[in-house]
Design a protein around this motif. Sequence first.
Motif, short mmCIF file in Angstrom:
data_model
loop_
_atom_site.label_atom_id
_atom_site.label_comp_id
_atom_site.label_asym_id
_atom_site.label_seq_id
_atom_site.Cartn_x
_atom_site.Cartn_y
_atom_site.Cartn_z
N TYR A 176 -53.81 -1.97 -14.49
CA TYR A 176 -52.66 -1.50 -13.71
C TYR A 176 -51.66 -2.61 -13.37
O TYR A 176 -50.47 -2.34 -13.21
N ASN A 177 -52.11 -3.85 -13.23
CA ASN A 177 -51.23 -4.90 -12.74
C ASN A 177 -49.92 -5.04 -13.53
O ASN A 177 -48.84 -5.04 -12.94
N PRO A 178 -49.96 -5.14 -14.86
CA PRO A 178 -48.70 -5.30 -15.59
C PRO A 178 -47.75 -4.11 -15.40
O PRO A 178 -46.54 -4.30 -15.26
N VAL A 207 -49.22 6.16 -1.28
CA VAL A 207 -49.73 5.08 -2.12
C VAL A 207 -49.66 3.72 -1.41
O VAL A 207 -48.67 3.41 -0.77
N ALA A 208 -50.73 2.98 -1.56
CA ALA A 208 -50.75 1.58 -1.15
C ALA A 208 -51.15 0.76 -2.37
O ALA A 208 -51.78 1.29 -3.29
N LEU A 209 -50.77 -0.49 -2.40
CA LEU A 209 -51.19 -1.35 -3.49
C LEU A 209 -52.38 -2.18 -3.02
O LEU A 209 -52.26 -2.96 -2.08
N ALA A 210 -53.50 -1.99 -3.67
CA ALA A 210 -54.67 -2.82 -3.41
C ALA A 210 -54.52 -4.08 -4.25
O ALA A 210 -54.03 -4.04 -5.38
N VAL A 211 -54.94 -5.19 -3.70
CA VAL A 211 -54.87 -6.47 -4.40
C VAL A 211 -56.29 -6.96 -4.64
O VAL A 211 -57.13 -6.94 -3.73
N ASP A 265 -60.38 -11.35 -6.61
CA ASP A 265 -60.96 -12.31 -7.56
C ASP A 265 -60.09 -13.55 -7.75
O ASP A 265 -60.34 -14.36 -8.62
N GLY A 266 -59.05 -13.68 -6.94
CA GLY A 266 -58.14 -14.82 -7.06
C GLY A 266 -57.01 -14.58 -8.03
O GLY A 266 -56.06 -15.36 -8.09
N MET A 267 -57.06 -13.50 -8.79
CA MET A 267 -56.01 -13.19 -9.77
C MET A 267 -54.84 -12.43 -9.11
O MET A 267 -53.77 -12.35 -9.68
N GLU A 268 -55.10 -11.84 -7.97
CA GLU A 268 -54.10 -11.06 -7.22
C GLU A 268 -53.50 -9.93 -8.05
O GLU A 268 -52.30 -9.65 -7.96
N ASN A 269 -54.32 -9.28 -8.87
CA ASN A 269 -53.87 -8.10 -9.60
C ASN A 269 -53.73 -6.95 -8.62
O ASN A 269 -54.41 -6.90 -7.60
N LYS A 270 -52.85 -6.00 -8.97
CA LYS A 270 -52.56 -4.87 -8.09
C LYS A 270 -52.84 -3.55 -8.79
O LYS A 270 -52.68 -3.45 -10.00
N LYS A 271 -53.23 -2.56 -7.98
CA LYS A 271 -53.36 -1.20 -8.50
C LYS A 271 -53.08 -0.24 -7.36
O LYS A 271 -53.30 -0.55 -6.18
N PRO A 272 -52.59 0.96 -7.68
CA PRO A 272 -52.30 1.95 -6.64
C PRO A 272 -53.58 2.62 -6.14
O PRO A 272 -54.47 2.93 -6.91
N VAL A 273 -53.65 2.79 -4.83
CA VAL A 273 -54.76 3.49 -4.19
C VAL A 273 -54.19 4.36 -3.08
O VAL A 273 -53.03 4.23 -2.70
N LYS A 274 -55.02 5.23 -2.55
CA LYS A 274 -54.60 6.06 -1.41
C LYS A 274 -54.33 5.16 -0.21
O LYS A 274 -55.09 4.23 0.06
N SER A 275 -53.28 5.48 0.53
CA SER A 275 -52.95 4.68 1.70
C SER A 275 -53.79 5.07 2.91
O SER A 275 -53.79 4.38 3.91
N SER A 276 -54.50 6.19 2.81
CA SER A 276 -55.39 6.61 3.89
C SER A 276 -56.59 7.32 3.29
O SER A 276 -56.63 7.61 2.10
N THR A 277 -57.54 7.64 4.13
CA THR A 277 -58.73 8.35 3.67
C THR A 277 -58.58 9.86 3.80
O THR A 277 -59.50 10.60 3.50
N SER A 278 -57.43 10.31 4.20
CA SER A 278 -57.19 11.74 4.38
C SER A 278 -57.29 12.48 3.05
O SER A 278 -56.81 12.01 2.02
N ASP A 279 -57.90 13.66 3.08
CA ASP A 279 -57.98 14.49 1.87
C ASP A 279 -56.61 14.99 1.43
O ASP A 279 -56.42 15.34 0.27
#
Length: 134
Positions: free
Chosen positions: A53-55, A86-90, A93-107
Amino acid sequence: MELTAAGVNIACFGYDPYQSKQVVNDLGAWIFSTTGLDPKNYILPVRQNFASYNPVVDEFTYMVQTDEPWIRFSDNPMWQWLFDNVALAVSTDGMENKKPVKSSTSDSCKVDPIQALLSALMLYDLADSKVRET
């Protein structure tokens, strides 16, 4: 099948390799039986991990934030709601790659359309590189 019968040209299909064996087999059989083409050229894995996802996250960010955006969205309020989910998780591992994840745990928090959009950009890049190889 209905789309291709209606004249839509499909460049490729993407799939997350995690638990998708049956869908890939069915789709591959359909491609081979209807076209005689090698399904491996049209069914491409789209992994939903940080490195994959990062690129495309960086590419999408540029496309939206450049002075003259390369991509624009309609005024439909659904887009704002989806992007707010959407939130970006980083990666840690030191590479600081990003991917989209849910911004909350709400269904009710849905990010699938945004992930699908990013996956489509990944597939576009993959398909474009395959075309340039031939």
